[in-house]
Structures are given as structure tokens and as C-alpha cells.
Design a protein around this motif. Structure first.
Motif, PDB file in Angstrom:
ATOM      1  N   VAL A   1     -10.683  20.277  15.345  1.00  0.00           N
ATOM      2  CA  VAL A   1     -10.320  20.640  14.055  1.00  0.00           C
ATOM      3  C   VAL A   1     -11.398  20.621  13.328  1.00  0.00           C
ATOM      4  N   ALA A   2     -11.646  21.958  12.569  1.00  0.00           N
ATOM      5  CA  ALA A   2     -12.896  21.959  11.892  1.00  0.00           C
ATOM      6  C   ALA A   2     -12.371  21.942  10.360  1.00  0.00           C
ATOM      7  N   VAL A   3     -13.413  21.944   9.503  1.00  0.00           N
ATOM      8  CA  VAL A   3     -13.337  22.280   8.044  1.00  0.00           C
ATOM      9  C   VAL A   3     -14.375  23.360   7.634  1.00  0.00           C
ATOM     10  N   SER A   4     -13.659  24.301   7.092  1.00  0.00           N
ATOM     11  CA  SER A   4     -14.493  25.381   6.445  1.00  0.00           C
ATOM     12  C   SER A   4     -15.489  25.105   5.606  1.00  0.00           C
ATOM     13  N   GLU A   5     -16.437  25.963   5.707  1.00  0.00           N
ATOM     14  CA  GLU A   5     -17.618  25.753   4.861  1.00  0.00           C
ATOM     15  C   GLU A   5     -17.134  26.054   3.309  1.00  0.00           C
ATOM     16  N   SER A   6     -16.274  26.907   3.165  1.00  0.00           N
ATOM     17  CA  SER A   6     -15.888  27.351   1.660  1.00  0.00           C
ATOM     18  C   SER A   6     -14.997  26.733   1.082  1.00  0.00           C
ATOM     19  N   THR A   7     -14.398  25.415   1.763  1.00  0.00           N
ATOM     20  CA  THR A   7     -13.344  24.737   1.417  1.00  0.00           C
ATOM     21  C   THR A   7     -13.917  24.101  -0.109  1.00  0.00           C
ATOM     22  N   LYS A   8     -12.861  24.095  -1.014  1.00  0.00           N
ATOM     23  CA  LYS A   8     -13.037  23.458  -2.352  1.00  0.00           C
ATOM     24  C   LYS A   8     -13.144  21.933  -2.550  1.00  0.00           C
ATOM     25  N   HIS A   9     -12.418  21.394  -1.357  1.00  0.00           N
ATOM     26  CA  HIS A   9     -12.325  19.927  -1.513  1.00  0.00           C
ATOM     27  C   HIS A   9     -12.635  19.472  -0.093  1.00  0.00           C
ATOM     28  N   PRO A  10     -13.989  19.598   0.034  1.00  0.00           N
ATOM     29  CA  PRO A  10     -14.595  18.916   1.586  1.00  0.00           C
ATOM     30  C   PRO A  10     -14.182  17.570   1.894  1.00  0.00           C
ATOM     31  N   GLU A  11     -14.340  16.611   0.943  1.00  0.00           N
ATOM     32  CA  GLU A  11     -13.974  15.371   1.071  1.00  0.00           C
ATOM     33  C   GLU A  11     -12.522  15.268   1.797  1.00  0.00           C
ATOM     34  N   GLU A  12     -11.502  15.930   0.872  1.00  0.00           N
ATOM     35  CA  GLU A  12     -10.062  15.617   1.161  1.00  0.00           C
ATOM     36  C   GLU A  12      -9.887  16.405   2.689  1.00  0.00           C
ATOM     37  N   ALA A  13     -10.688  17.433   2.934  1.00  0.00           N
ATOM     38  CA  ALA A  13     -10.361  18.363   4.063  1.00  0.00           C
ATOM     39  C   ALA A  13     -10.755  17.606   5.438  1.00  0.00           C
ATOM     40  N   VAL A  14     -11.922  16.736   5.168  1.00  0.00           N
ATOM     41  CA  VAL A  14     -12.582  15.968   6.182  1.00  0.00           C
ATOM     42  C   VAL A  14     -11.405  14.869   6.590  1.00  0.00           C
ATOM     43  N   LYS A  15     -10.820  14.410   5.514  1.00  0.00           N
ATOM     44  CA  LYS A  15     -10.075  13.233   5.583  1.00  0.00           C
ATOM     45  C   LYS A  15      -8.615  13.962   6.276  1.00  0.00           C
ATOM     46  N   LEU A  16      -8.198  14.843   5.938  1.00  0.00           N
ATOM     47  CA  LEU A  16      -7.159  15.633   6.766  1.00  0.00           C
ATOM     48  C   LEU A  16      -7.463  15.579   8.179  1.00  0.00           C
ATOM     49  N   VAL A  17      -8.754  15.994   8.498  1.00  0.00           N
ATOM     50  CA  VAL A  17      -9.131  16.299   9.912  1.00  0.00           C
ATOM     51  C   VAL A  17      -8.935  15.031  10.711  1.00  0.00           C
ATOM     52  N   GLU A  18      -9.478  13.947   9.804  1.00  0.00           N
ATOM     53  CA  GLU A  18      -9.310  12.603  10.604  1.00  0.00           C
ATOM     54  C   GLU A  18      -7.637  12.300  10.780  1.00  0.00           C
ATOM     55  N   TYR A  19      -7.067  12.353   9.974  1.00  0.00           N
ATOM     56  CA  TYR A  19      -5.698  12.173   9.874  1.00  0.00           C
ATOM     57  C   TYR A  19      -4.925  12.767  10.922  1.00  0.00           C
ATOM     58  N   LEU A  20      -5.349  14.006  11.407  1.00  0.00           N
ATOM     59  CA  LEU A  20      -4.847  14.712  12.276  1.00  0.00           C
ATOM     60  C   LEU A  20      -5.452  14.336  13.722  1.00  0.00           C
ATOM     61  N   THR A  21      -6.604  13.948  13.863  1.00  0.00           N
ATOM     62  CA  THR A  21      -7.277  13.610  15.306  1.00  0.00           C
ATOM     63  C   THR A  21      -7.175  12.136  15.648  1.00  0.00           C
ATOM     64  N   ALA A  22      -7.064  11.276  14.373  1.00  0.00           N
ATOM     65  CA  ALA A  22      -7.130   9.770  14.860  1.00  0.00           C
ATOM     66  C   ALA A  22      -6.023   8.934  14.124  1.00  0.00           C
ATOM     67  N   ASN A  23      -5.017   9.609  13.697  1.00  0.00           N
ATOM     68  CA  ASN A  23      -4.142   8.710  13.004  1.00  0.00           C
ATOM     69  C   ASN A  23      -3.281   8.181  14.164  1.00  0.00           C
TER      70      ASN A  23
END
Lengths: 444, 301
Positions: A321-343
Motif C-alpha cells: 500500500v503506497a501513498v501518492s506523491e501528489s497527496t495533499k495530506h501526506p501525514e494522514e495518508a501514511v497513517k492510513l497506510v499504517e492502519y491498513l497494513t498493521a492495525n
């Protein structure tokens, strides 16, 4: 009123498909009403959807962010994602395979998330399988090293198994879970299993029945062969080790006769025959576990038979699960990745659904030690991930065209009409050409 | 009087003109935006090295020269051509069906609906259905063959049968549409031609050969042109029924190969070049067909 359940299911399926199509046309990352909004695009089945919806809900509640989920079917995912990228509407969070990392990083599609995940208070990177994380590292030259561009959604160790009931009935000593069969031992056991059990003159039970595309790798690797050289510039399928293992694989059918014949295997595929209890040895992957719980016989997992090196081998699949370079909210997007992969809860629900092994090491150890669910030897899966599993050869190059080429024309070898050595000699230059083109495109 | 009415009529006129232009503009803009622009862009892309997500890099004719040494390109082109065998077969069957439906008998409406059903069904759903029907062991087709003592092949896995299998399906899918057009054509053949022929002692076969066939010729022409264009773009059924291009690449069509290059193997530039070539081929074939048709019409007259 729905008349029948299948009818209702079909209708629901098409309605859902329609909704998905509609939903996909506008994966925008805009913020409505000042609230932060992310889009998450993935492909998968019902179980994954359920698990991720739960994880996403928790994430939304904890972070005050609104998440739009876009689900596609497996075969449409790449097309839709590419269209989104071409239209500059890249979802904030989305699936990528290890094979996509190079292209996506070079073109600035995915974000380097090393900093975020290393300093994260949501996850402990140490507790996620290294193999999974490393699959999404890239240092500008080579996938597997350097900065992190995605976290693994799962790791899928491909393992081998046997029908315990059948072996016991045939009076064959059960295979050792720590010491792999040699090629010869495996053939001997398979020969004993291949039989006409009801005396009607035709075989109805076979030693094994393996699909070349997903089972050749373990045999080649354990025999000392490989697809590529160390720096992934040369196709090495024309070595004697490689030819020997492919020949052995084809001989299972043509010489030893321990698999359903071409006609038999083509009519009812061996997967169905394994589930009906007609096949002795068969591959077992984590995503099979839920289906296999209901099999009408006892079964367990063992290492793949090993060739000349004596060391078993297998491959691991993974999606990230990756985060797009163009995201407006990188911090939140990475956090979402963390939830999806390690929750923990999301992982637990995926594991309970029987479609993957836990991403978290400690959770996996608990899962492997649990004796209430089959198979008994779950530890084999973890060993593959920890010790001896490798990536599929086509996954770490710019594209997999050179790798697919091997299988496109392989049928005559499997049918015994061409020797493995001959075929590989013929295929090597063609594969090399594709690999050179891929490497050139990657700028290596 | 006229000096007063003239501007008024003109204003009305102008208004109507504007409305008309607005109506015309919608399809024109649609065409420019969704057809012409992508077309021109793909022509440009065909001269570049482009992976679909990066910026295209101009490469001249590289993609075009590469194509002629690409055995899979040639093979998929050949496969596509081969599968067009289904077009004449489909035409003959649908004309026969239309003749049958044209008779005054009970149940024709029912049969018309039955034959038309495949046309309006989703191609994806239908392809999955046929995939099962072609299954070697418990597929409908082989079960049917087993009834007459034939041990059917495993259609989609066998290099010898995969193309025939796809042809059978394509014929079945297109039958209803061709049949309906033929039916309309048959019903517009004037009765008096047959009556005159019958008076002159023409047999049923002669009537069919010299009246029916020439009278439905425009429909035949239309069907051939559209089926060739449609047939050269066959994709969905192939992608669903043989997702890896079939055994030894035997069922890979040209559009399937283009799609695979573009989306699976990140070679959008090369894929664009192949699409341009395919587009030109279709154009040339259609052009030839129109020329031949003109000659044919002359010979009838």
C-alpha cells in the motif's frame, strides 16, 4: 421480492459493479466542507473489503479524516489506476506490487514514506516482516534496498502440502516437516500414490499435479538454478541446473506418470482434484486456508521437495500500500497506510477470514502456535517468510515480459514433445531481448 | 410593414440558428475531445518511448521498425485475421435464420427474441458463460458431444481448438443482429419480383439466387464492413476466456496484445504505434470493400 438467493446475489453483484464503475470516474482528493479527505483505491474480495472498511472506520474516528474507498476487480485494477494517473487524479493511497515500484518511483507517482514510518507512533516497523517492507525499498538502482515506498498489505508464502489421509491409507511414512524430500524420494512416494483404487481399470488417484507457472520456481531454485544473474542483467535459464529441474518437472507426467494425464488434467484441473481428495501432494498458499478448512480429509504443510542443493525453496507474493506523491495530506495518508497494513484488528479479521498470514511478527507467532485450526505446521509459512522465501523472478524488474515469455511456449516441453534443454536454449535469447528492453526502459 | 417584420423574423431566425448550432456543437465537441484529440495524441505517442506514466520521449520511427521483427505482433495479427472466418459463417447462418423467420408461422416472435438475446447481453457475462460451456470436463458443449459419442477436446486449452471455440462464440453473439437486419431487408423485397419469376418458371433456388441474394446485397455489404471493423477489435471475450493469450499465444488478438503491452508491460508508445497500424489496416480494408462494392453494383445493373 427476490425469488432465489443466487438471483439476488447476481443482481447485487451487477449493481455493485455499476456503482464501482460510477465511483471510479471521480477519484478526487478534494476537501469538502473543510474536512480532510483521502481516497483509497484497492482491489480484492469481500473479506478484504470487510476488513479494510473496519480499519478505515477506526482511522476516520481517530484522525477526523474522511476516507473514500474505491474497490475494483483484480483484472481492472491496473487499467483504472493507470487511467487515474494519466488523468492526474492519483488516489492518495493505493495498492502497488513490488514490480511497479521502479516505474512509479522514477516517475514521481509514489511518495518516499521512510521518515514517516520509521518515526511512527502507530506502528513498530521492526514488528513487520522484513521481506514485506524490503519488497518496497528502492535506491534508484535496485528494488529491495534503500528508501521505503510502501508497506506490505500482506506477504503470501507459497508452500507445499500433502493429503495425510491418502498417505496413511497407502502406508507411506508421513513426510518430515523439517527435512524436505529429495526429487527421487518425492517421485517414489508419488508413484505409490498413483493408483486405481476402485478397480475400474482407470486411474483415479495421483501422486501430484502441478501447474508449471506457480510451481517451477521452488524446484529450479533448490536445484541451484535461477532466472537471472545477481545484477539482473542476464537471463540464466539455459544452465544445466535449470534444464534438469524443468525436465524433472515435465517427467513427473511424461516418464513417471504420477500426475493426471494431459487430457485428464485439462478437463478437471488438479486444484479441483486435490480438493476431491484425488491428489497426494499439492501447493498450499495462505489464501487457500479458508477453503481448505472444509476439505474432507486430513492435510498438512511441508517444505517443497529439494533438488541438488538439498535446501528447499519457495516464493513469496506480496502487494503493498503506497501513498501518492501528489497527496495533499501526506501525514494522514501514511497513517492510513499504517492502519491498513498493521492495525491489529484489521489483521486479525483478515487472518480469521483465512486469506493471509498476519503481517505482524508477534501476531504471526501466536497464530502459528494455535493448534485449533488447520494446518498443524503453520510454522512452515513463517519459515518461508523469514528464511528461505524469494520474490518471483518477474517481480523485481521494470516489467515482467521476459519472465512471461518462458511460459508462453512451454507446453511442448510439458507434453514431452521437446526436451527442456532444447527449449530453454531457444527461449533464452528471446527472454534476454525482453529483459534488455526492460532494463533499458528502467534506465539501468 | 416589411421594414417592421424583417428584423423580427431575422431575430427569430438568428435564435433558431443559435439553437441549431448549440445542438450541432455537442456532438462536434464530443468528437473533437473524445475521438480526434486521442487519435492525434496516439499518433504522436506512437513516435515516442512512453511508459504511460512518464513524459513521452521522442524516438522517431523506432516503434514501427520494431513491430516488423516482433513475432507476437505478427502472430496476434494473424490470429485476428483467422478469427474473421466467423464472419462469412455468421452471415450464411443468419440469412438462413432470417429466411426461416420470414415465413408465416407460429412462434417467430419468440424465436426472434431468443436469437436477439445474446446481442443485448453483456459481453463480459456472456464470455464467462461460454468459458464454462467450453470447459473440457463438465462443459455444456462436451456434454452434448458426449451424447453422440464424441469425446470433446478441452476447447480453450488446446492450440488446435481455441480459435474455433472463440469463433463459435462470436458467431453466436452476432447472429441475432445480422438476422434482424436481414429480416428487415427480406420484408422489403417487393412481392411482384417473386411472382414474375414464378410465372417465368423459376425454381425456389433460382428465385433465392437471383432475387433474394441481390436484393439483400446492401445489407450484406453493410454487415461485412461493420463485422470486419468490429472483428479486428475483438478483445473482451479473449481477455476473459483466455487471460494469458491462450495456449502458446494462439488466441491473442491484436487489440489484446496492444492492451497487454500498454497496461501490463508499460510500453504505451509501442502500443500506440501498433494501434496506428491497426487503424490504417482497417481503413485500407474498408476502402477496398467500398471500391469492390461499387463495382459489384454496376455489374448487377
Amino acid at each position: 421480492m427476490m425469488k432465489s438467493r443466487p438471483m439476488a446475489a447476481t443482481l447485487a453483484f451487477f449493481t455493485a459493479a455499476g456503482l464501482m464503475l460510477g465511483g471510479c470516474s471521480a477519484p478526487s482528493g478534494g476537501d469538502a466542507g473543510g474536512e480532510k479527505k483521502l481516497t483509497f483505491m484497492f482491489r480484492g474480495g469481500e473479506d478484504e473489503k470487510k476488513a479494510y472498511e473496519k480499519a478505515v472506520e477506526q482511522f476516520e474516528a481517530a484522525n477526523g479524516v474522511d476516507v473514500d474507498i474505491i474497490v475494483t476487480t483484480a483484472d481492472q485494477y491496473t487499467t483504472k489506476l493507470k487511467a487515474a494517473i494519466a488523468g492526474k487524479q492519483v488516489p492518495d493511497v493505493f495498492y502497488i506490487g513490488p514490480g511497479d515500484v521502479q516505474a512509479y518511483v522514477q516517475n514521481g507517482i509514489v511518495k518516499d514514506i521512510t521518515e514517516y514510518v520509521e518515526g511512527s507512533d502507530t506502528i513498530d516497523l521492526e514488528n513487520i516482516w522484513e521481506y514485506g517492507v524490503d519488497s518496497y525499498r528502492y535506491d534508484g538502482k535496485r528494488v529491495g534496498e534503500g528508501a521505503i515506498y510502501a508497506l506490505p498489505k500482506d506477504v503470501g508464502p507459497f508452500s507445499f502440502g500433502y493429503n495425510k489421509t491418502m498417505l496413511e491409507k497407502a502406508g507411506i511414512p508421513l513426510p518430515d516437516k523439517d527435512k524436505p524430500y529429495t526429487f527421487d524420494e518425492f517421485v517414489a512416494a508419488a508413484k505409490k500414490l498413483t493408483a486405481d483404487t476402485n478397480g475400474d481399470g482407470t486411474l483415479d488417484q495421483w501422486g501430484t499435479g502441478l501447474n508449471v507457472q506457480w510451481n517451477l520456481q521452488p524446484f529450479v531454485w533448490s536445484n541451484g538454478g535461477d532466472w537471472l544473474n545477481e545484477d539482473r542483467t542476464k537471463v540464466t535459464v539455459d544452465t544445466p541446473e535449470f534444464a534438469e529441474s524443468l525436465q524433472w518437472f515435465a517427467d513427473l507426467q511424461n516418464v513417471h506418470g504420477v500426475t493426471p494425464s494431459v487430457a485428464e488434467a485439462q478437463t478437471l484441473d488438479t486444484y479441483q482434484r486435490w480438493m476431491k481428495g484425488e491428489i497426494g501432494f499439492f501447493p498450499i498458499a495462505p489464501w487457500d486456508l479458508s477453503t481448505y478448512q472444509k476439505l474432507g480429509f486430513e492435510w498438512d504443510v511441508i517444505p517443497y521437495p529439494a533438488g541438488d542443493t538439498g535446501k528447499t525453496a519457495s516464493w513469496i507474493g506480496t502487494l503493498g500500500v503506497a501513498v501518492s506523491e501528489s497527496t495533499k495530506h501526506p501525514e494522514e495518508a501514511v497513517k492510513l497506510v499504517e492502519y491498513l497494513t498493521a492495525n491489529k484488528e484489521a489483521q486479525q479479521s483478515l487472518v480469521d477470514a483465512g486469506i493471509q498470514i498476519p503481517n505482524l511478527k508477534d501476531m504471526a507467532e501466536t497464530w502459528a502456535a494455535d493448534t485449533t485450526t488447520k494446518p498443524a505446521n503453520k510454522a512452515e509459512f513463517l519459515q518461508i517468510v523469514k528464511d528461505y522465501g524469494r520474490a518471483l523472478p518477474g517481480g523485481n524488474t521494470f516489467n515482467g515480459e521476459w519472465y512471461d515469455e518462458l511460459f508462453t511456449n512451454i507446453q511442448p516441453v510439458l507434453d514431452g514433445k521437446q526436451t527442456a534443454a532444447d527449449y530453454l536454449k531457444e527461449a533464452q535469447p528471446r527472454m534476454q531481448e525482453f529483459l534488455d528492453a526492460a532494463n533499458q526502459q528502467a534506465g539501468n | 410593414m416589411s421594414t417592421i417584420t424583417r428584423p423580427r423574423r431575422s431575430r427569430l431566425h438568428r435564435k433558431e440558428h443559435q439553437a441549431a448550432l448549440a445542438f450541432v456543437a455537442i456532438p462536434v465537441i464530443g468528437f473533437l475531445l473524445f475521438t480526434l484529440f486521442p487519435l492525434l495524441f496516439s499518433v504522436y505517442a506512437s513516435f515516442t518511448n512512453w511508459n504511460g506514466i512518464s513524459a513521452p520521449v521522442f524516438k522517431g520511427l523506432d516503434n514501427y521498425t520494431k513491430m516488423f521483427g516482433d513475432r507476437y505482433f505478427l502472430k496476434s495479427l494473424w490470429n485476428t485475421l483467422y478469427m474473421m472466418i466467423g464472419i462469412p459463417i455468421g452471415l450464411v447462418i443468419s440469412l438462413a435464420l432470417a429466411l426461416a423467420m420470414n415465413r408465416k408461422m407460429r412462434g417467430t416472435t419468440f424465436f426472434r427474441t431468443v436469437y436477439y438475446l445474446p446481442v443485448i447481453s453483456s459481453i463480459a457475462a456472456v464470455a464467462i458463460l461460454w468459458q464454462w460451456a467450453f470447459n473440457g470436463d463438465f462443459g455444456l458443449i462436451n456434454q452434448g458431444l458426449a451424447l453422440v459419442g464424441i469425446d470433446g477436446p478441452n476447447w480453450l486449452q488446446d492450440t488446435a481448438t481455441v480459435k474455433p471455440a472463440l469463433i463459435i462464440m462470436a458467431v453466436w453473439k452476432g447472429l441475432g443482429y445480422s438476422m434482424l437486419l436481414y429480416l428487415a431487408a427480406l420484408q422489403s423485397v417487393p412481392r411482384y419480383l417473386y411472382e414474375a419469376a414464378a410465372l417465368d418458371g423459376a425454381t425456389a433456388w433460382q428465385q433465392f439466387r437471383h432475387i433474394t441474394v441481390p436484393m439483400v446485397a446492401p445489407v450484406t455489404f453493410f454487415l461485412i464492413v461493420t463485422s470486419v471493423i468490429g472483428g479486428s477489435q475483438i478483445f473482451v471475450e479473449i481477455n476473459i476466456m483466455t487471460p494469458t493469450g491462450g495456449p502458446e499465444f494462439e488466441s491473442a488478438s491484436i487489440v489484446w496484445y496492444i492492451w497487454q503491452k500498454a497496461f501490463d508491460n508499460l510500453q504505451m508508445g509501442y502500443a500506440s504505434a501498433m494501434s496506428v497500424v491497426l487503424g490504417l489496416l482497417v481503413f485500407v480494408i474498408t476502402f477496398i470493400q467500398f471500391r469492390l462494392n461499387r463495382r459489384n453494383q454496376f455489374s448487377i445493373d
